[in-house]
Design an enzyme around this catalytic site. Structure first.
Site, PDB file in Angstrom:
ATOM      1  N   ARG A  47     -38.727 -23.007  -5.794  1.00 15.75           N
ATOM      2  CA  ARG A  47     -39.312 -22.097  -6.790  1.00 15.75           C
ATOM      3  C   ARG A  47     -39.587 -20.796  -6.072  1.00 15.75           C
ATOM      4  O   ARG A  47     -40.223 -20.790  -5.015  1.00 15.75           O
ATOM      5  CB  ARG A  47     -40.609 -22.715  -7.325  1.00 15.75           C
ATOM      6  CG  ARG A  47     -41.425 -21.827  -8.243  1.00 15.75           C
ATOM      7  CD  ARG A  47     -40.726 -21.703  -9.579  1.00 15.75           C
ATOM      8  NE  ARG A  47     -41.606 -21.261 -10.628  1.00 15.75           N
ATOM      9  CZ  ARG A  47     -42.041 -20.028 -10.794  1.00 15.75           C
ATOM     10  NH1 ARG A  47     -41.704 -19.088  -9.935  1.00 15.75           N
ATOM     11  NH2 ARG A  47     -42.822 -19.720 -11.797  1.00 15.75           N
ATOM     12  N   GLU A  55     -38.128 -17.991 -19.445  1.00 13.43           N
ATOM     13  CA  GLU A  55     -37.535 -19.323 -19.632  1.00 13.43           C
ATOM     14  C   GLU A  55     -36.132 -19.151 -20.212  1.00 13.43           C
ATOM     15  O   GLU A  55     -35.823 -18.130 -20.830  1.00 13.43           O
ATOM     16  CB  GLU A  55     -38.405 -20.158 -20.568  1.00 13.43           C
ATOM     17  CG  GLU A  55     -39.798 -20.434 -20.026  1.00 13.43           C
ATOM     18  CD  GLU A  55     -39.800 -21.251 -18.748  1.00 13.43           C
ATOM     19  OE1 GLU A  55     -38.947 -22.162 -18.598  1.00 13.43           O
ATOM     20  OE2 GLU A  55     -40.646 -20.996 -17.883  1.00 13.43           O
ATOM     21  N   ARG A  89     -41.487 -28.913  -5.700  1.00 14.92           N
ATOM     22  CA  ARG A  89     -40.521 -27.897  -5.247  1.00 14.92           C
ATOM     23  C   ARG A  89     -41.166 -27.090  -4.132  1.00 14.92           C
ATOM     24  O   ARG A  89     -42.370 -26.831  -4.160  1.00 14.92           O
ATOM     25  CB  ARG A  89     -40.176 -26.932  -6.396  1.00 14.92           C
ATOM     26  CG  ARG A  89     -39.566 -27.570  -7.605  1.00 14.92           C
ATOM     27  CD  ARG A  89     -39.395 -26.567  -8.725  1.00 14.92           C
ATOM     28  NE  ARG A  89     -40.693 -26.086  -9.184  1.00 14.92           N
ATOM     29  CZ  ARG A  89     -40.903 -25.391 -10.283  1.00 14.92           C
ATOM     30  NH1 ARG A  89     -39.886 -25.049 -11.047  1.00 14.92           N
ATOM     31  NH2 ARG A  89     -42.100 -24.986 -10.638  1.00 14.92           N
TER      32      ARG A  89
END
Length: 160
Positions: A47, A55, A89
């Site tokens: 990330r 998004e 992540r």
């Protein structure tokens, strides 16, 4: 019983310790998430630190993903990672040919500077990302062309 506090401290310290990953970007999931394959062929989901991109179903979501893909897909990068998020992540600054890909996303109007987590960034990065967002907004670059762009964190909240 003195060992338990020491063990807890050591585990916490190793979990928050910075790591540097090197490898090739083999997947771009969206405008702020990639997969790096290291020399041992181990995939690392990353990330991008300090930014939040639209998004995929949001306006500019696909453009943001494409912009990041054009920048890093298939390329060798260095990932300067500081933590692991709740989705397991790595949270990293990605450098491609010495260039900060996270900052490029903000500068191109393809992501917001994620101020909620700004304190986790080095002070110089905080300033650079903030200035880049202000300039992109002022110039109506990328997602800032939209008269009322919705921040991804608001989009996610609304979608729940």
């Amino acid at each position: 019983m003195k060992i338990l506090p020491l063990l807890s401290f050591l585990l916490l310290a190793s979990a928050t310790q910075a790591a540097t990953l090197e490898g090739r970007i083999v997947r771009v999931s969206d405008g702020d998430t990639v997969t790096l394959l290291d020399a041992d062929k181990t995939p690392h989901k990353i990330r991008l630190q300090g930014i939040d991109a639209p998004e995929k179903k949001q306006p500019f979501g696909q453009r943001s993903k494409q912009h990041l893909s054009d920048l890093v897909a298939g390329k060798q990068v260095i990932a300067d990672c500081g933590k692991i998020d709740r989705y397991r992540r790595q949270v990293c600054k990605i450098l491609v040919n010495g260039q900060d890909a996270n900052l490029v996303q903000v500068d191109a109007g393809m992501a917001w500077h994620y101020k909620t987590y700004a304190k986790e960034q080095p002070a110089a990065d905080r300033r650079s990302y903030s200035v880049a967002e202000d300039a992109a907004r002022a110039g109506q670059i990328g997602l800032w062309r939209d008269p009322d762009p919705m921040a991804p964190w608001d989009w996610r909240k609304r979608s729940r």
